[in-house]
Design a protein around this motif. Structure first.
Motif, PDB file in Angstrom:
ATOM      1  N   ASN A 104       5.613  40.247  18.526  1.00  0.00           N
ATOM      2  CA  ASN A 104       6.403  40.940  17.498  1.00  0.00           C
ATOM      3  C   ASN A 104       7.292  42.046  18.065  1.00  0.00           C
ATOM      4  OD1 ASN A 104       5.289  39.607  15.024  1.00  0.00           O
ATOM      5  ND2 ASN A 104       3.409  40.340  15.987  1.00  0.00           N
ATOM      6  N   VAL A 105       7.113  42.363  19.352  1.00  0.00           N
ATOM      7  CA  VAL A 105       7.934  43.394  19.993  1.00  0.00           C
ATOM      8  C   VAL A 105       9.391  42.941  19.974  1.00  0.00           C
ATOM      9  CG1 VAL A 105       8.406  44.616  22.156  1.00  0.00           C
ATOM     10  CG2 VAL A 105       6.037  44.199  21.445  1.00  0.00           C
ATOM     11  N   ASN A 106      10.268  43.836  19.505  1.00  0.00           N
ATOM     12  CA  ASN A 106      11.718  43.600  19.452  1.00  0.00           C
ATOM     13  C   ASN A 106      12.122  42.429  18.555  1.00  0.00           C
ATOM     14  OD1 ASN A 106      12.460  45.794  21.123  1.00  0.00           O
ATOM     15  ND2 ASN A 106      11.878  44.603  22.911  1.00  0.00           N
ATOM     16  N   LYS A 107      11.285  42.052  17.594  1.00  0.00           N
ATOM     17  CA  LYS A 107      11.641  41.017  16.615  1.00  0.00           C
ATOM     18  C   LYS A 107      11.791  41.670  15.249  1.00  0.00           C
ATOM     19  CE  LYS A 107      10.020  36.940  18.823  1.00  0.00           C
ATOM     20  NZ  LYS A 107       9.043  35.893  18.848  1.00  0.00           N
ATOM     21  N   PRO A 108      12.710  41.177  14.410  1.00  0.00           N
ATOM     22  CA  PRO A 108      12.900  41.796  13.092  1.00  0.00           C
ATOM     23  C   PRO A 108      11.698  41.601  12.177  1.00  0.00           C
ATOM     24  CG  PRO A 108      14.452  39.968  13.435  1.00  0.00           C
ATOM     25  CD  PRO A 108      13.642  40.105  14.675  1.00  0.00           C
ATOM     26  N   ILE A 109      11.262  42.707  11.608  1.00  0.00           N
ATOM     27  CA  ILE A 109      10.205  42.701  10.591  1.00  0.00           C
ATOM     28  C   ILE A 109      10.924  42.901   9.266  1.00  0.00           C
ATOM     29  CG2 ILE A 109       8.206  43.952   9.688  1.00  0.00           C
ATOM     30  CD1 ILE A 109       7.704  44.646  12.755  1.00  0.00           C
ATOM     31  N   GLN A 110      10.792  41.924   8.400  1.00  0.00           N
ATOM     32  CA  GLN A 110      11.521  41.956   7.130  1.00  0.00           C
ATOM     33  C   GLN A 110      10.852  42.931   6.163  1.00  0.00           C
ATOM     34  OE1 GLN A 110      11.817  38.137   5.131  1.00  0.00           O
ATOM     35  NE2 GLN A 110      13.919  38.591   4.556  1.00  0.00           N
ATOM     36  N   VAL A 111      11.685  43.718   5.461  1.00  0.00           N
ATOM     37  CA  VAL A 111      11.227  44.655   4.435  1.00  0.00           C
ATOM     38  C   VAL A 111      11.823  44.162   3.118  1.00  0.00           C
ATOM     39  CG1 VAL A 111      11.162  47.055   3.674  1.00  0.00           C
ATOM     40  CG2 VAL A 111      11.280  46.533   6.118  1.00  0.00           C
ATOM     41  N   ILE A 112      10.957  43.921   2.120  1.00  0.00           N
ATOM     42  CA  ILE A 112      11.408  43.385   0.830  1.00  0.00           C
ATOM     43  C   ILE A 112      10.981  44.324  -0.282  1.00  0.00           C
ATOM     44  CG2 ILE A 112      11.302  41.435  -0.769  1.00  0.00           C
ATOM     45  CD1 ILE A 112      10.539  39.699   1.700  1.00  0.00           C
ATOM     46  N   ILE A 113      11.950  44.735  -1.093  1.00  0.00           N
ATOM     47  CA  ILE A 113      11.692  45.610  -2.237  1.00  0.00           C
ATOM     48  C   ILE A 113      12.450  45.009  -3.416  1.00  0.00           C
ATOM     49  CG2 ILE A 113      11.868  47.954  -3.160  1.00  0.00           C
ATOM     50  CD1 ILE A 113      11.915  48.875  -0.146  1.00  0.00           C
ATOM     51  N   GLY A 114      11.741  44.270  -4.263  1.00  0.00           N
ATOM     52  CA  GLY A 114      12.404  43.539  -5.334  1.00  0.00           C
ATOM     53  C   GLY A 114      13.303  42.476  -4.718  1.00  0.00           C
ATOM     54  N   LYS A 115      14.587  42.473  -5.105  1.00  0.00           N
ATOM     55  CA  LYS A 115      15.536  41.515  -4.536  1.00  0.00           C
ATOM     56  C   LYS A 115      16.246  42.076  -3.306  1.00  0.00           C
ATOM     57  CE  LYS A 115      16.208  38.988  -8.767  1.00  0.00           C
ATOM     58  NZ  LYS A 115      17.124  38.420  -9.733  1.00  0.00           N
ATOM     59  N   TRP A 116      15.996  43.347  -2.986  1.00  0.00           N
ATOM     60  CA  TRP A 116      16.597  43.983  -1.818  1.00  0.00           C
ATOM     61  C   TRP A 116      15.836  43.561  -0.566  1.00  0.00           C
ATOM     62  CZ3 TRP A 116      15.000  47.054   2.144  1.00  0.00           C
ATOM     63  CH2 TRP A 116      15.991  47.697   2.892  1.00  0.00           C
ATOM     64  N   LYS A 117      16.574  43.304   0.524  1.00  0.00           N
ATOM     65  CA  LYS A 117      15.947  42.947   1.798  1.00  0.00           C
ATOM     66  C   LYS A 117      16.600  43.725   2.922  1.00  0.00           C
ATOM     67  CE  LYS A 117      14.594  38.321   0.494  1.00  0.00           C
ATOM     68  NZ  LYS A 117      14.669  36.903   0.784  1.00  0.00           N
ATOM     69  N   PRO A 162     -10.356  39.958  16.500  1.00  0.00           N
ATOM     70  CA  PRO A 162      -9.806  38.780  15.823  1.00  0.00           C
ATOM     71  C   PRO A 162      -8.658  39.088  14.844  1.00  0.00           C
ATOM     72  CG  PRO A 162     -11.812  39.455  14.721  1.00  0.00           C
ATOM     73  CD  PRO A 162     -11.628  40.382  15.907  1.00  0.00           C
ATOM     74  N   ARG A 163      -8.353  40.376  14.624  1.00  0.00           N
ATOM     75  CA  ARG A 163      -7.301  40.714  13.655  1.00  0.00           C
ATOM     76  C   ARG A 163      -5.953  40.162  14.104  1.00  0.00           C
ATOM     77  NH1 ARG A 163      -7.452  47.025  13.505  1.00  0.00           N
ATOM     78  NH2 ARG A 163      -7.684  46.585  15.728  1.00  0.00           N
ATOM     79  N   LYS A 164      -5.177  39.654  13.152  1.00  0.00           N
ATOM     80  CA  LYS A 164      -3.827  39.137  13.415  1.00  0.00           C
ATOM     81  C   LYS A 164      -2.858  40.309  13.307  1.00  0.00           C
ATOM     82  CE  LYS A 164      -4.732  34.567  13.226  1.00  0.00           C
ATOM     83  NZ  LYS A 164      -4.296  33.560  14.144  1.00  0.00           N
ATOM     84  N   LEU A 165      -2.588  40.960  14.436  1.00  0.00           N
ATOM     85  CA  LEU A 165      -1.793  42.181  14.456  1.00  0.00           C
ATOM     86  C   LEU A 165      -0.301  41.902  14.446  1.00  0.00           C
ATOM     87  CD1 LEU A 165      -3.843  44.155  17.140  1.00  0.00           C
ATOM     88  CD2 LEU A 165      -4.212  44.044  14.667  1.00  0.00           C
ATOM     89  N   GLY A 166       0.442  42.861  13.854  1.00  0.00           N
ATOM     90  CA  GLY A 166       1.890  42.755  13.810  1.00  0.00           C
ATOM     91  C   GLY A 166       2.535  44.009  14.350  1.00  0.00           C
ATOM     92  N   PHE A 167       2.403  45.113  13.600  1.00  0.00           N
ATOM     93  CA  PHE A 167       2.946  46.389  14.066  1.00  0.00           C
ATOM     94  C   PHE A 167       2.084  47.527  13.549  1.00  0.00           C
ATOM     95  CE2 PHE A 167       4.988  45.725  10.004  1.00  0.00           C
ATOM     96  CZ  PHE A 167       5.198  46.975   9.454  1.00  0.00           C
ATOM     97  N   TRP A 168       2.229  48.676  14.190  1.00  0.00           N
ATOM     98  CA  TRP A 168       1.441  49.875  13.927  1.00  0.00           C
ATOM     99  C   TRP A 168       2.184  50.750  12.928  1.00  0.00           C
ATOM    100  CZ3 TRP A 168      -3.353  51.337  15.357  1.00  0.00           C
ATOM    101  CH2 TRP A 168      -3.695  52.688  15.254  1.00  0.00           C
ATOM    102  N   MET A 169       1.544  51.086  11.819  1.00  0.00           N
ATOM    103  CA  MET A 169       2.152  51.959  10.813  1.00  0.00           C
ATOM    104  C   MET A 169       1.531  53.345  10.908  1.00  0.00           C
ATOM    105  SD  MET A 169       2.534  49.467   7.513  1.00  0.00           S
ATOM    106  CE  MET A 169       3.855  50.362   6.762  1.00  0.00           C
TER     107      MET A 169
END
Length: 175
Positions: A104-117, A162-169
């Motif tokens: 996931n390093v340097n790959k776009p993580i999509q943010v969705i808020i209603g119809k906004w992306k 075993p956790r499927k990790l993506g990014f650190w918040m």
């Protein structure tokens, strides 16, 4: 002449009825109330993901692991944060992240808020802030993050985690 009067009376009666029905339907339509001042202030303070207890403005969260010293890992392909009230129609979403995991390093993580992306791209530097300007047509109460390739340290033979990790918040706030 009599037919004309009856027709005019019918037109007036049905016309008034239609207007009355329209007015009643319009009046009965529910408008979303604006967020309370307390809610807005709490959004500005935000969510500290290192705190085991999430703030009262958060109704539910899925796709995030337990609190650790400086935040939380996303766990799985989708993170959903649902708030107790609708968010404003336009705001600045402030996200702090300490890094992404594996593929996931340097790959776009999509943010969705209603119809906004929108999207954020996270590398593995120190804590990095991201600001997204959000404008929605309809107020919503949910923010979603889509992780491109959640992987576990176990799958990558790094550890037995075993956790499927993506990014650190680290933090999320809304102004």
């Amino acid at each position: 002449m009599r037919n004309t009067i009856v027709w005019l009376l019918s037109l007036v009666v049905f016309g008034v009825s239609s207007l009355s029905i329209y007015a009643m339907e319009k009046k009965g339509k529910k408008e979303t109330p604006p967020p309370s001042n307390e809610f807005i202030m709490a959004l500005k303070k935000g969510i500290d993901f290192s705190d085991p207890a999430l703030p009262a403005i958060v109704k539910s969260v899925t796709g995030i692991s337990g609190a650790e010293a400086n935040g939380r890992w996303t766990d799985g392909g989708k993170v959903t944060i649902t708030f107790t009230q609708k968010l404003p129609k336009s705001f600045k979403l402030h996200i702090e992240s300490k890094g992404a995991f594996g593929p996931n390093v340097n790959k776009p993580i999509q943010v969705i808020i209603g119809k906004w992306k929108g999207s954020i791209i996270i590398n593995n530097e120190k804590i990095k802030p991201f600001d997204l300007v959000v404008k929605t047509v309809t107020p919503v109460d949910t923010i979603e993050f889509i992780v491109p390739e959640p992987k576990s340290p176990e799958e990558l033979k790094i550890s037995n985690d075993p956790r499927k990790l993506g990014f650190w918040m680290t933090k999320l706030s809304i102004e």
